[in-house]
Design a protein around this motif. Structure first.
Motif, PDB file in Angstrom:
ATOM      1  N   ASP A   1       0.775  -1.379   0.055  1.00  0.00           N
ATOM      2  CA  ASP A   1      -0.186   0.088  -0.154  1.00  0.00           C
ATOM      3  C   ASP A   1       0.777   1.138   0.101  1.00  0.00           C
ATOM      4  O   ASP A   1       0.295   2.228   0.070  1.00  0.00           O
ATOM      5  CB  ASP A   1      -1.122  -0.052   1.193  1.00  0.00           C
ATOM      6  N   ASN A   2       2.189   1.244  -0.176  1.00  0.00           N
ATOM      7  CA  ASN A   2       2.991   2.296  -0.266  1.00  0.00           C
ATOM      8  C   ASN A   2       3.120   3.008   0.945  1.00  0.00           C
ATOM      9  O   ASN A   2       3.395   4.259   1.072  1.00  0.00           O
ATOM     10  CB  ASN A   2       2.745   3.069  -1.501  1.00  0.00           C
ATOM     11  N   ARG A   3       2.741   2.589   2.195  1.00  0.00           N
ATOM     12  CA  ARG A   3       2.577   3.321   3.478  1.00  0.00           C
ATOM     13  C   ARG A   3       3.740   3.082   4.687  1.00  0.00           C
ATOM     14  O   ARG A   3       3.814   3.863   5.343  1.00  0.00           O
ATOM     15  CB  ARG A   3       1.272   3.151   4.340  1.00  0.00           C
ATOM     16  N   TRP A   4       4.390   2.041   4.095  1.00  0.00           N
ATOM     17  CA  TRP A   4       5.533   1.525   5.130  1.00  0.00           C
ATOM     18  C   TRP A   4       6.785   1.286   4.269  1.00  0.00           C
ATOM     19  O   TRP A   4       6.630   0.641   3.240  1.00  0.00           O
ATOM     20  CB  TRP A   4       4.905   0.328   5.878  1.00  0.00           C
ATOM     21  N   VAL A   5       7.845   1.292   4.925  1.00  0.00           N
ATOM     22  CA  VAL A   5       9.023   0.862   4.498  1.00  0.00           C
ATOM     23  C   VAL A   5       9.897   0.305   5.820  1.00  0.00           C
ATOM     24  O   VAL A   5       9.855   0.701   6.981  1.00  0.00           O
ATOM     25  CB  VAL A   5       9.969   2.142   3.821  1.00  0.00           C
ATOM     26  N   VAL A   6      10.435  -0.858   5.273  1.00  0.00           N
ATOM     27  CA  VAL A   6      11.085  -1.533   6.274  1.00  0.00           C
ATOM     28  C   VAL A   6      12.484  -1.459   5.921  1.00  0.00           C
ATOM     29  O   VAL A   6      13.089  -1.865   4.398  1.00  0.00           O
ATOM     30  CB  VAL A   6      10.782  -3.083   6.412  1.00  0.00           C
ATOM     31  N   THR A   7      13.698  -1.125   6.514  1.00  0.00           N
ATOM     32  CA  THR A   7      15.006  -1.275   6.289  1.00  0.00           C
ATOM     33  C   THR A   7      15.823  -2.303   7.269  1.00  0.00           C
ATOM     34  O   THR A   7      15.329  -2.270   8.260  1.00  0.00           O
ATOM     35  CB  THR A   7      15.604   0.264   6.197  1.00  0.00           C
ATOM     36  N   GLY A   8      16.687  -2.769   6.639  1.00  0.00           N
ATOM     37  CA  GLY A   8      17.697  -3.599   7.153  1.00  0.00           C
ATOM     38  C   GLY A   8      19.087  -3.260   6.976  1.00  0.00           C
ATOM     39  O   GLY A   8      19.436  -2.685   5.968  1.00  0.00           O
ATOM     40  N   SER A   9      19.898  -3.248   8.201  1.00  0.00           N
ATOM     41  CA  SER A   9      21.049  -2.641   8.183  1.00  0.00           C
ATOM     42  C   SER A   9      22.321  -3.538   8.665  1.00  0.00           C
ATOM     43  O   SER A   9      22.084  -4.657   9.291  1.00  0.00           O
ATOM     44  CB  SER A   9      21.235  -1.276   9.130  1.00  0.00           C
ATOM     45  N   LYS A  10      23.525  -2.962   8.159  1.00  0.00           N
ATOM     46  CA  LYS A  10      24.696  -3.753   8.688  1.00  0.00           C
ATOM     47  C   LYS A  10      24.688  -3.553  10.319  1.00  0.00           C
ATOM     48  O   LYS A  10      25.676  -4.398  11.013  1.00  0.00           O
ATOM     49  CB  LYS A  10      25.856  -3.422   7.949  1.00  0.00           C
ATOM     50  N   ASP A  11      24.128  -2.893  10.808  1.00  0.00           N
ATOM     51  CA  ASP A  11      24.165  -2.772  12.193  1.00  0.00           C
ATOM     52  C   ASP A  11      23.434  -3.735  13.136  1.00  0.00           C
ATOM     53  O   ASP A  11      23.112  -3.745  14.320  1.00  0.00           O
ATOM     54  CB  ASP A  11      23.924  -1.435  12.787  1.00  0.00           C
TER      55      ASP A  11
ATOM     56  N   LEU B   1       6.966   4.406   8.984  1.00  0.00           N
ATOM     57  CA  LEU B   1       5.533   5.082   8.491  1.00  0.00           C
ATOM     58  C   LEU B   1       5.852   6.266   7.332  1.00  0.00           C
ATOM     59  O   LEU B   1       6.669   7.099   7.916  1.00  0.00           O
ATOM     60  CB  LEU B   1       4.788   5.492   9.381  1.00  0.00           C
ATOM     61  N   LEU B   2       5.405   5.972   6.172  1.00  0.00           N
ATOM     62  CA  LEU B   2       5.580   7.198   5.211  1.00  0.00           C
ATOM     63  C   LEU B   2       4.429   7.959   5.273  1.00  0.00           C
ATOM     64  O   LEU B   2       3.173   7.682   4.996  1.00  0.00           O
ATOM     65  CB  LEU B   2       5.801   6.575   3.818  1.00  0.00           C
ATOM     66  N   GLN B   3       4.523   9.417   5.579  1.00  0.00           N
ATOM     67  CA  GLN B   3       3.549  10.241   5.591  1.00  0.00           C
ATOM     68  C   GLN B   3       3.266  10.882   4.107  1.00  0.00           C
ATOM     69  O   GLN B   3       4.434  11.194   3.505  1.00  0.00           O
ATOM     70  CB  GLN B   3       4.010  11.512   6.661  1.00  0.00           C
ATOM     71  N   VAL B   4       2.089  11.030   4.021  1.00  0.00           N
ATOM     72  CA  VAL B   4       1.810  11.458   2.530  1.00  0.00           C
ATOM     73  C   VAL B   4       2.529  13.026   2.603  1.00  0.00           C
ATOM     74  O   VAL B   4       3.040  13.092   1.392  1.00  0.00           O
ATOM     75  CB  VAL B   4       0.190  11.691   2.549  1.00  0.00           C
ATOM     76  N   ASN B   5       2.298  13.744   3.331  1.00  0.00           N
ATOM     77  CA  ASN B   5       3.199  15.021   3.084  1.00  0.00           C
ATOM     78  C   ASN B   5       4.616  15.027   2.890  1.00  0.00           C
ATOM     79  O   ASN B   5       5.296  15.789   2.038  1.00  0.00           O
ATOM     80  CB  ASN B   5       2.824  15.957   4.302  1.00  0.00           C
ATOM     81  N   ASP B   6       5.287  14.101   3.438  1.00  0.00           N
ATOM     82  CA  ASP B   6       6.636  13.971   3.307  1.00  0.00           C
ATOM     83  C   ASP B   6       7.036  13.267   1.771  1.00  0.00           C
ATOM     84  O   ASP B   6       7.991  13.714   1.159  1.00  0.00           O
ATOM     85  CB  ASP B   6       7.414  12.739   4.356  1.00  0.00           C
ATOM     86  N   LEU B   7       6.030  12.407   1.502  1.00  0.00           N
ATOM     87  CA  LEU B   7       6.209  11.836   0.046  1.00  0.00           C
ATOM     88  C   LEU B   7       6.061  12.893  -0.868  1.00  0.00           C
ATOM     89  O   LEU B   7       6.507  12.936  -2.036  1.00  0.00           O
ATOM     90  CB  LEU B   7       5.341  10.702  -0.032  1.00  0.00           C
TER      91      LEU B   7
ATOM     92  N   LEU C   1      -1.708   5.581  -7.700  1.00  0.00           N
ATOM     93  CA  LEU C   1      -0.986   4.451  -7.311  1.00  0.00           C
ATOM     94  C   LEU C   1      -0.114   4.535  -6.097  1.00  0.00           C
ATOM     95  O   LEU C   1       0.150   3.964  -5.451  1.00  0.00           O
ATOM     96  CB  LEU C   1       0.046   4.542  -8.701  1.00  0.00           C
ATOM     97  N   TYR C   2       0.398   5.860  -5.996  1.00  0.00           N
ATOM     98  CA  TYR C   2       1.262   6.144  -4.817  1.00  0.00           C
ATOM     99  C   TYR C   2       0.519   6.650  -3.480  1.00  0.00           C
ATOM    100  O   TYR C   2       1.020   6.651  -2.332  1.00  0.00           O
ATOM    101  CB  TYR C   2       2.375   7.452  -5.266  1.00  0.00           C
ATOM    102  N   PHE C   3      -0.762   7.109  -3.465  1.00  0.00           N
ATOM    103  CA  PHE C   3      -1.472   7.510  -2.361  1.00  0.00           C
ATOM    104  C   PHE C   3      -2.802   6.976  -2.536  1.00  0.00           C
ATOM    105  O   PHE C   3      -4.003   7.785  -2.483  1.00  0.00           O
ATOM    106  CB  PHE C   3      -1.611   9.277  -2.441  1.00  0.00           C
ATOM    107  N   PRO C   4      -2.968   5.747  -2.367  1.00  0.00           N
ATOM    108  CA  PRO C   4      -4.379   5.069  -2.471  1.00  0.00           C
ATOM    109  C   PRO C   4      -5.097   5.580  -1.376  1.00  0.00           C
ATOM    110  O   PRO C   4      -4.774   5.479  -0.270  1.00  0.00           O
ATOM    111  CB  PRO C   4      -4.025   3.448  -2.482  1.00  0.00           C
ATOM    112  N   GLY C   5      -6.375   5.767  -1.669  1.00  0.00           N
ATOM    113  CA  GLY C   5      -7.286   6.190  -0.802  1.00  0.00           C
ATOM    114  C   GLY C   5      -7.417   7.462  -0.300  1.00  0.00           C
ATOM    115  O   GLY C   5      -8.180   8.017   0.226  1.00  0.00           O
ATOM    116  N   GLU C   6      -6.299   8.594  -0.889  1.00  0.00           N
ATOM    117  CA  GLU C   6      -6.159   9.616  -0.640  1.00  0.00           C
ATOM    118  C   GLU C   6      -6.787  10.485  -1.807  1.00  0.00           C
ATOM    119  O   GLU C   6      -6.898  10.081  -3.054  1.00  0.00           O
ATOM    120  CB  GLU C   6      -4.842  10.271  -0.450  1.00  0.00           C
ATOM    121  N   LYS C   7      -7.694  11.592  -1.479  1.00  0.00           N
ATOM    122  CA  LYS C   7      -8.379  12.310  -2.432  1.00  0.00           C
ATOM    123  C   LYS C   7      -7.452  12.869  -3.272  1.00  0.00           C
ATOM    124  O   LYS C   7      -6.623  13.713  -2.709  1.00  0.00           O
ATOM    125  CB  LYS C   7      -9.361  13.348  -1.751  1.00  0.00           C
TER     126      LYS C   7
END
Length: 78
Positions: A18-28, A35-41, A60-66
């Motif tokens: 749904d393009n609302r979440w990102v998971v990152t994995g690190s060498k740490d 959580l991806l906020q619409v305004n940040d995107l 496509l990028y903001f499903p459900g948003e007017k």
């Protein structure tokens, strides 16, 4: 957009369907959920795309948003 928190390089990224979440994995040896906020995107899109989104792109990028003209001072998509 800068996601801060890892203490070493990020070596894996996944975006939710749904393009609302990102998971990152690190060498740490940590994984973080963001959580991806619409305004940040929208701010990121302005810097990268430099024009308004079409209605199809918006859905496509903001499903459900007017739909709204993303950047009144920029051209397109009309």
């Amino acid at each position: 957009m800068v996601l801060r928190g890892h203490e070493d390089a990020i070596n894996a990224v996944a975006i939710s369907p749904d393009n609302r979440w990102v998971v990152t994995g690190s060498k740490d040896k940590t994984a973080r959920l963001w959580l991806l906020q619409v305004n940040d995107l929208v701010d990121l899109a302005r810097a990268v795309v430099g024009r308004n989104f079409s209605r199809d792109e918006w859905q496509l990028y903001f499903p459900g948003e007017k739909y709204r003209k993303t950047f009144p001072d920029l051209p397109g998509p009309d």
